[in-house]
Design a protein around this motif. Structure first.
Motif, PDB file in Angstrom:
ATOM      1  N   TYR A  53       0.818  -1.212   0.000  1.00  0.00           N
ATOM      2  CA  TYR A  53       0.000   0.000   0.000  1.00  0.00           C
ATOM      3  C   TYR A  53       0.855   1.268   0.000  1.00  0.00           C
ATOM      4  CZ  TYR A  53      -3.931  -3.061   0.483  1.00  0.00           C
ATOM      5  OH  TYR A  53      -4.856  -4.041   0.237  1.00  0.00           O
ATOM      6  N   LEU A  54       2.049   1.210   0.588  1.00  0.00           N
ATOM      7  CA  LEU A  54       2.974   2.332   0.438  1.00  0.00           C
ATOM      8  C   LEU A  54       3.302   2.541  -1.035  1.00  0.00           C
ATOM      9  CD1 LEU A  54       3.401   2.127   3.599  1.00  0.00           C
ATOM     10  CD2 LEU A  54       5.806   2.598   3.131  1.00  0.00           C
ATOM     11  N   SER A  55       3.528   1.442  -1.743  1.00  0.00           N
ATOM     12  CA  SER A  55       3.865   1.523  -3.166  1.00  0.00           C
ATOM     13  C   SER A  55       2.723   2.157  -3.953  1.00  0.00           C
ATOM     14  CB  SER A  55       4.166   0.124  -3.713  1.00  0.00           C
ATOM     15  OG  SER A  55       5.254  -0.478  -3.037  1.00  0.00           O
ATOM     16  N   VAL A  56       1.488   1.748  -3.667  1.00  0.00           N
ATOM     17  CA  VAL A  56       0.326   2.337  -4.344  1.00  0.00           C
ATOM     18  C   VAL A  56       0.222   3.827  -3.999  1.00  0.00           C
ATOM     19  CG1 VAL A  56      -2.184   2.267  -4.580  1.00  0.00           C
ATOM     20  CG2 VAL A  56      -0.885   0.135  -4.426  1.00  0.00           C
ATOM     21  N   GLY A  57       0.545   4.181  -2.755  1.00  0.00           N
ATOM     22  CA  GLY A  57       0.549   5.584  -2.367  1.00  0.00           C
ATOM     23  C   GLY A  57       1.548   6.392  -3.169  1.00  0.00           C
ATOM     24  N   CYS A  58       2.706   5.811  -3.475  1.00  0.00           N
ATOM     25  CA  CYS A  58       3.699   6.502  -4.306  1.00  0.00           C
ATOM     26  C   CYS A  58       3.127   6.797  -5.689  1.00  0.00           C
ATOM     27  CB  CYS A  58       4.960   5.649  -4.434  1.00  0.00           C
ATOM     28  SG  CYS A  58       5.949   5.495  -2.930  1.00  0.00           S
ATOM     29  N   ALA A  59       2.459   5.807  -6.282  1.00  0.00           N
ATOM     30  CA  ALA A  59       1.852   6.010  -7.608  1.00  0.00           C
ATOM     31  C   ALA A  59       0.758   7.066  -7.555  1.00  0.00           C
ATOM     32  CB  ALA A  59       1.290   4.682  -8.129  1.00  0.00           C
ATOM     33  N   PHE A 251       6.506   9.681   1.148  1.00  0.00           N
ATOM     34  CA  PHE A 251       7.819   9.199   0.725  1.00  0.00           C
ATOM     35  C   PHE A 251       8.110   9.592  -0.719  1.00  0.00           C
ATOM     36  CE2 PHE A 251      10.320   6.004  -1.565  1.00  0.00           C
ATOM     37  CZ  PHE A 251      11.557   6.304  -1.002  1.00  0.00           C
ATOM     38  N   GLU A 252       7.137   9.418  -1.610  1.00  0.00           N
ATOM     39  CA  GLU A 252       7.376   9.762  -3.002  1.00  0.00           C
ATOM     40  C   GLU A 252       7.642  11.255  -3.156  1.00  0.00           C
ATOM     41  OE1 GLU A 252       7.484   8.950  -7.309  1.00  0.00           O
ATOM     42  OE2 GLU A 252       8.326   8.309  -5.387  1.00  0.00           O
ATOM     43  N   ARG A 253       6.933  12.061  -2.412  1.00  0.00           N
ATOM     44  CA  ARG A 253       7.169  13.508  -2.487  1.00  0.00           C
ATOM     45  C   ARG A 253       8.583  13.850  -2.019  1.00  0.00           C
ATOM     46  NH1 ARG A 253       3.574  17.336  -3.547  1.00  0.00           N
ATOM     47  NH2 ARG A 253       4.079  19.493  -3.053  1.00  0.00           N
ATOM     48  N   HIS A 266      17.507   5.726  -1.089  1.00  0.00           N
ATOM     49  CA  HIS A 266      17.523   4.263  -1.162  1.00  0.00           C
ATOM     50  C   HIS A 266      16.675   3.691  -0.033  1.00  0.00           C
ATOM     51  CE1 HIS A 266      20.008   0.281  -0.705  1.00  0.00           C
ATOM     52  NE2 HIS A 266      18.847   0.077  -1.292  1.00  0.00           N
ATOM     53  N   PRO A 267      15.453   3.212  -0.329  1.00  0.00           N
ATOM     54  CA  PRO A 267      14.645   2.570   0.709  1.00  0.00           C
ATOM     55  C   PRO A 267      15.326   1.291   1.199  1.00  0.00           C
ATOM     56  CG  PRO A 267      13.319   3.120  -1.210  1.00  0.00           C
ATOM     57  CD  PRO A 267      14.742   3.295  -1.610  1.00  0.00           C
ATOM     58  N   MET A 268      15.220   1.035   2.500  1.00  0.00           N
ATOM     59  CA  MET A 268      15.779  -0.179   3.097  1.00  0.00           C
ATOM     60  C   MET A 268      14.730  -0.734   4.056  1.00  0.00           C
ATOM     61  SD  MET A 268      19.804   0.815   3.573  1.00  0.00           S
ATOM     62  CE  MET A 268      20.347  -0.881   3.372  1.00  0.00           C
ATOM     63  N   SER A 269      13.974  -1.715   3.575  1.00  0.00           N
ATOM     64  CA  SER A 269      12.790  -2.154   4.302  1.00  0.00           C
ATOM     65  C   SER A 269      13.004  -3.381   5.174  1.00  0.00           C
ATOM     66  CB  SER A 269      11.666  -2.464   3.293  1.00  0.00           C
ATOM     67  OG  SER A 269      12.107  -3.431   2.353  1.00  0.00           O
ATOM     68  N   GLN A 270      14.195  -3.989   5.111  1.00  0.00           N
ATOM     69  CA  GLN A 270      14.380  -5.286   5.757  1.00  0.00           C
ATOM     70  C   GLN A 270      14.104  -5.243   7.261  1.00  0.00           C
ATOM     71  OE1 GLN A 270      16.432  -3.761   3.606  1.00  0.00           O
ATOM     72  NE2 GLN A 270      17.674  -5.219   2.428  1.00  0.00           N
ATOM     73  N   ILE A 271      14.575  -4.212   7.940  1.00  0.00           N
ATOM     74  CA  ILE A 271      14.365  -4.126   9.395  1.00  0.00           C
ATOM     75  C   ILE A 271      12.877  -4.127   9.718  1.00  0.00           C
ATOM     76  CG2 ILE A 271      14.649  -2.643  11.427  1.00  0.00           C
ATOM     77  CD1 ILE A 271      17.281  -1.666  10.206  1.00  0.00           C
ATOM     78  N   HIS A 294       8.459   3.379   7.231  1.00  0.00           N
ATOM     79  CA  HIS A 294       9.310   3.313   6.047  1.00  0.00           C
ATOM     80  C   HIS A 294      10.686   3.848   6.419  1.00  0.00           C
ATOM     81  CE1 HIS A 294       9.865   2.532   1.868  1.00  0.00           C
ATOM     82  NE2 HIS A 294      10.081   3.783   1.523  1.00  0.00           N
ATOM     83  N   LEU A 295      11.724   3.171   5.941  1.00  0.00           N
ATOM     84  CA  LEU A 295      13.098   3.520   6.296  1.00  0.00           C
ATOM     85  C   LEU A 295      13.897   3.695   5.008  1.00  0.00           C
ATOM     86  CD1 LEU A 295      14.942   3.702   8.900  1.00  0.00           C
ATOM     87  CD2 LEU A 295      15.632   1.357   8.374  1.00  0.00           C
ATOM     88  N   PHE A 296      14.700   4.766   4.950  1.00  0.00           N
ATOM     89  CA  PHE A 296      15.486   4.974   3.734  1.00  0.00           C
ATOM     90  C   PHE A 296      16.745   5.780   4.015  1.00  0.00           C
ATOM     91  CE2 PHE A 296      12.277   8.279   4.052  1.00  0.00           C
ATOM     92  CZ  PHE A 296      12.901   9.458   3.679  1.00  0.00           C
TER      93      PHE A 296
END
Length: 318
Positions: A53-59, A251-253, A266-271, A294-296
């Motif tokens: 849903y974060l990804s859809v928010g970026c779009a 995040f996209e903004r 660079h997003p880093m989502s593993q944690i 979200h972490l980047f």
């Protein structure tokens, strides 16, 4: 209707977890309905769908920025929980409706810079330079997040970055120890979604599936964390669908702002994909009522010229 469909060319340039591109759109007159395609969810790495849903928010944010650039007013309405499931497709979830209005909103130089950055933005996997990020840019990031009701933690001191790097190492080691995680990652690498050639994708898929690369990935990603002048975490007091969309939009903004200012992201989502480590990160950031969403990494780096492929528009429209 043609103009609305044209805007989707910019929406689909958004970043997404594993470049899964989990969005669908339906255009009707002056409306664009935005859907989440849950068939493209990372069920191992992202079982609750937060990253989807974060990804859809970026779009969605790209869509809004592009509409404004072309002289259209925009009203975004989130779908309610009771109306967002399609009866004919259980994996498709209506999340928002974008209504376009020909009212020619006022545009600023900042608006134009964000729009121009849509086609220039790249995820940068290189080590970052030690150069500090100017304070006015960080203040602008904080203002954009606050305006949207989202928290932003900016970590710049060496000790806390090293602590985050240690969590990153643990996350990589735990995830790569899981055969199901490796299989899922291998699928997306093998599909070519991450931008590799067919041969490199196949080799990468086999390596990830059959080798435990956690130690190597942990060391590499730990170094990437400590190399960055800023580690940023978007936070929120809730973790519902609307909040996840809002975090993605913010995040996209920020990513587009960074691109317009010559910065790398660079997003880093593993944690955040390991519940116990996500809680450890919250404690490290001294978050009391909010949680990291979200972490980047943020800083200056050599350009990353990797171009990840995009699904054809006919595949993401219904």
């Amino acid at each position: 209707m043609e103009q609305a469909a044209f805007l989707l060319e910019y929406a689909v340039l958004a970043p997404s977890s594993h470049n899964s591109q989990p969005w669908l759109f339906a255009v009707a007159d002056d409306e664009i309905r935005v859907y989440a395609d849950e068939s493209r969810q990372l069920t191992v790495a992202d079982p609750d769908g937060r990253e989807l849903y974060l990804s859809v928010g970026c779009a969605l944010e790209n869509l809004v920025i592009a509409a404004k650039q072309f002289g259209l007013g925009v009203t975004v309405t989130y779908a309610s929980e009771t109306e967002n499931r399609r009866a004919d497709d259980a994996t498709t979830r209506h999340v928002a409706t974008v209504r376009l209005e020909p009212d020619t909103p006022a545009k600023t130089d900042q608006d134009a810079a964000l729009f121009d950055a849509i086609t220039e933005r790249r995820t940068n996997h290189h080590p970052f330079q030690a150069t500090s990020v100017p304070e006015p840019i960080l203040e602008r990031f904080e203002d954009d997040a606050t305006t949207a009701g989202i928290g932003l933690e900016l970590v710049t001191d060496t000790i806390r970055k090293e602590e985050i790097a240690a969590l990153q190492t643990q996350a990589d080691e735990r995830q790569f120890a899981d055969p199901e995680y490796r299989a899922e990652l291998g699928y997306w690498i093998g599909s070519g979604a991450l931008g590799a050639s067919w041969l490199a994708a196949r080799i990468g898929q086999l390596a990830v599936r059959h080798l435990d690369l956690g130690d190597r990935e942990g060391r590499k990603n730990s170094t990437l964390v400590t190399s960055a002048p800023v580690i940023a975490a978007l936070t929120a007091t809730s973790d519902d669908l609307e909040t996840q969309l809002d975090v993605g939009r913010v995040f996209e903004r920020l990513a587009l702002t960074a691109t317009s200012e010559g910065l790398a992201v660079h997003p880093m989502s593993q944690i955040l994909e390991v519940d116990a480590l996500r809680a450890d990160l919250a404690a490290l950031l001294e978050l009391e009522e909010s949680t990291p969403m979200h972490l980047f990494r943020l800083g200056y780096a050599d350009p990353d010229t990797t171009r990840t492929p995009r699904r054809p528009l006919e595949d993401v429209t219904t």
